[in-house]
Enzyme design. Structure first.
Site, short mmCIF file in Angstrom:
data_model
loop_
_atom_site.label_atom_id
_atom_site.label_comp_id
_atom_site.label_asym_id
_atom_site.label_seq_id
_atom_site.Cartn_x
_atom_site.Cartn_y
_atom_site.Cartn_z
N GLU A 148 0.92 -1.09 -0.16
CA GLU A 148 0.12 0.05 0.01
C GLU A 148 0.85 1.31 0.05
O GLU A 148 0.83 2.08 1.09
CB GLU A 148 -1.02 0.14 1.13
CG GLU A 148 -1.94 -1.06 1.45
CD GLU A 148 -2.99 -1.00 2.34
OE1 GLU A 148 -2.88 -0.11 3.21
OE2 GLU A 148 -3.76 -1.69 2.40
N GLU B 177 -5.45 -8.72 1.18
CA GLU B 177 -6.13 -8.21 2.37
C GLU B 177 -7.63 -8.04 2.22
O GLU B 177 -7.77 -7.53 1.29
CB GLU B 177 -5.64 -7.15 2.77
CG GLU B 177 -4.01 -7.31 3.54
CD GLU B 177 -3.65 -5.96 3.98
OE1 GLU B 177 -4.45 -5.04 4.61
OE2 GLU B 177 -2.24 -5.82 4.05
C1 FCB Z 1 -4.40 -2.21 5.64
C2 FCB Z 1 -3.12 -2.51 6.18
C3 FCB Z 1 -2.95 -3.67 7.20
C4 FCB Z 1 -4.09 -3.63 7.94
C5 FCB Z 1 -5.24 -3.20 7.43
C6 FCB Z 1 -6.56 -3.14 8.33
O1 FCB Z 1 -4.24 -0.92 5.20
O2 FCB Z 1 -2.07 -3.08 5.07
O3 FCB Z 1 -1.58 -3.51 7.78
O4 FCB Z 1 -3.96 -2.50 9.06
O5 FCB Z 1 -5.29 -2.16 6.70
#
Ligand code: FCB
Length: 455
Positions: free
Chosen positions: A169, A361
């Site tokens: 990110e 994620e």
């Molecule tokens: C993302 C991050 C991860 C976690 C999630 C909830 O932005 O990559 O580390 O904190 O959010």
């Protein structure tokens, strides 16, 4: 919209869970680890909720073997985790710390024994503080330091790691860490954030090139948090605001990576707000666009944007709105919209036709509590995961080449500036005792994996 999805994913689809080093490891002073910007940030009073730090976190550095059994019992074929850069190069450069390398070697070897593919993120935000002191991501030299660190890891673990991720990110690092200052390193300077974003991308390309030079052939990619950007109303002004905001969060990263150029509209906006963009050197875009093998997508919630009203404070001319009244939200107030997830994936396929995608994620914050029977029931998380997994199935049906899905997260952990107040895990962590309690969503995920789709 949730009916009519295939109840099986393609053969070979990889199910997994994700974590990151600073959020779970603790042991910040052990085995030669150097200071990271998140150590410095979390120890600065007032920056992290409750004064929480990652000093102990989930104590995963000591409990990794137990945690790995939890991963293996899920039945997953993929585990995404990150290497703490300051464990490998405590001073940011120089001689690698063998004890740091050994820790990740043990982890990788044990994963492979369980038949779980390690997906290793090289940078999940914990830049060595020594590199921050030398200028951090706004400094071009940091890109070269990252490529060196990446090369150390390729040589140490390249024969065993199944997927490499350069950065997690970069938008969050640039925008939240350097423009809004809400994450480490806590800088509030738009020009610094622009320089940071460019050097993050540049260092990604340099690491891809370094990887190719090793002759190794595991898939190599980057993880972006992408926002399906939804105009608040159907009016023209909000539609334009949404396009502009999409440039800020999404296209500023996707276009250079996949098209070798920054988007014109966003470039114009950024120069109007921040002054001349004069730090891009010849050849940089070619490096950034070095072909990669997959794109990791992190998705949580859509981003609802409207045009700023006259007199309303807004640097860029748009405002991020709260969820629509009556919308489903998680306990953190984030809108739950699986259709937006499908739309994002289809859009990536349509506009970029990029490399294969992995969801790296996806998950939900819930106010989990231990019940009187000692168990943790999290039906809202199950419903969130179920809805978003079905959203993936619909994207695959629409032709998107999606190859895997990682839930965030294996276990509750240090949620950055929210500290330990927000829980994302399918395993509950009782921090005072470090006891792990699989939640009901853990059982749900087990069933998803066993059925290769929503159970
Ligand atoms: C993302 C991050 C991860 C976690 C999630 C909830 O932005 O990559 O580390 O904190 O959010």
């Amino acid at each position: 919209m949730t009916a009519e999805v295939p109840d099986r994913f393609p053969d070979g689809f990889l199910w997994g869970v994700a974590t990151s080093a600073y959020q779970i490891e603790g042991a910040v002073d052990e085995d030669g680890r150097g200071e990271s910007i998140w150590d410095r940030f979390s120890h600065t009073p007032g920056l992290v909720r409750g004064g929480d730090t990652g000093d102990v976190a989930c104590d995963h550095y000591h409990r990794w073997a137990e945690d790995l059994e939890l991963i293996a019992d899920l039945g997953v074929g993929l585990y995404r985790f990150s290497v703490a850069w300051p464990r490998i190069l405590p001073a940011g450069s120089g001689r690698p710390e063998q004890r740091g390398i050994d820790f990740y070697t043990r982890l990788v070897d044990r994963l492979l024994e369980h038949g779980i593919a390690p997906m290793v993120t090289l940078d999940h935000w914990d830049l060595p503080q020594a590199l921050q002191d030398a200028g951090g991501w706004p400094a071009r030299d940091t890109a070269a330091r990252f490529a060196e660190y990446a090369d150390v890891m390729f040589r140490a673990l390249g024969d065993r790691v199944r997927f490499w991720v350069t950065h997690n990110e970069p938008w969050m690092v640039a925008a939240i860490g350097h423009r809004l200052g809400l994450h480490a390193p806590g800088v509030k300077d738009f020009r610094a954030s622009l320089r940071a974003s460019h050097h993050l991308l540049l260092s990604h390309g340099m690491a891809v090139q370094a990887y190719r030079a090793t002759g190794l052939s595991a898939p190599m990619g980057i993880v972006l948090n992408l926002f399906q950007t939804v105009p608040h109303t159907e009016g023209e002004a909000d539609a334009e605001a949404a396009i502009a905001s999409d440039g800020y969060t999404n296209r500023w990263y996707l276009d250079p990576l996949f098209r070798g150029r920054y988007p014109d509209d966003t470039w114009g906006l950024f120069q109007r707000v921040g002054g001349p963009i004069d730090f891009i050197e010849p050849g940089d875009l070619l490096t950034i666009a070095a072909p990669m093998d997959f794109l990791g997508v992190n998705f949580y919630s859509p981003r609802i944007v409207r045009a700023a009203g006259s007199g309303e404070a807004s640097e860029f001319g748009w405002v991020v709105e709260r969820p629509h009244p009556g919308a489903r939200v998680t306990d953190a107030g984030w809108e739950v919209d699986p259709d937006a997830f499908t739309a994002l994936l289809v859009r990536l396929h349509r506009d970029y036709d990029p490399v294969p995608l992995y969801i790296t994620e996806n998950g939900a914050i819930c106010d989990d509590v231990i019940g009187s029977d000692g168990s943790v029931h999290d039906p809202d998380r199950i419903s969130y995961l179920d809805g978003h997994i079905r959203a993936c199935a619909r994207a695959i049906q629409a032709g998107v080449e999606l190859r895997g899905y990682c839930a965030w997260s294996l276990m509750d952990n240090f949620e950055w500036s929210d500290g330990y107040s927000k829980r994302f895990g399918v395993v509950y962590v009782d921090y005072p005792t470090q006891r792990r309690i699989p939640k009901t969503s853990y059982g749900f995920l087990q069933r998803v994996v066993a059925a290769n789709g929503p159970p």
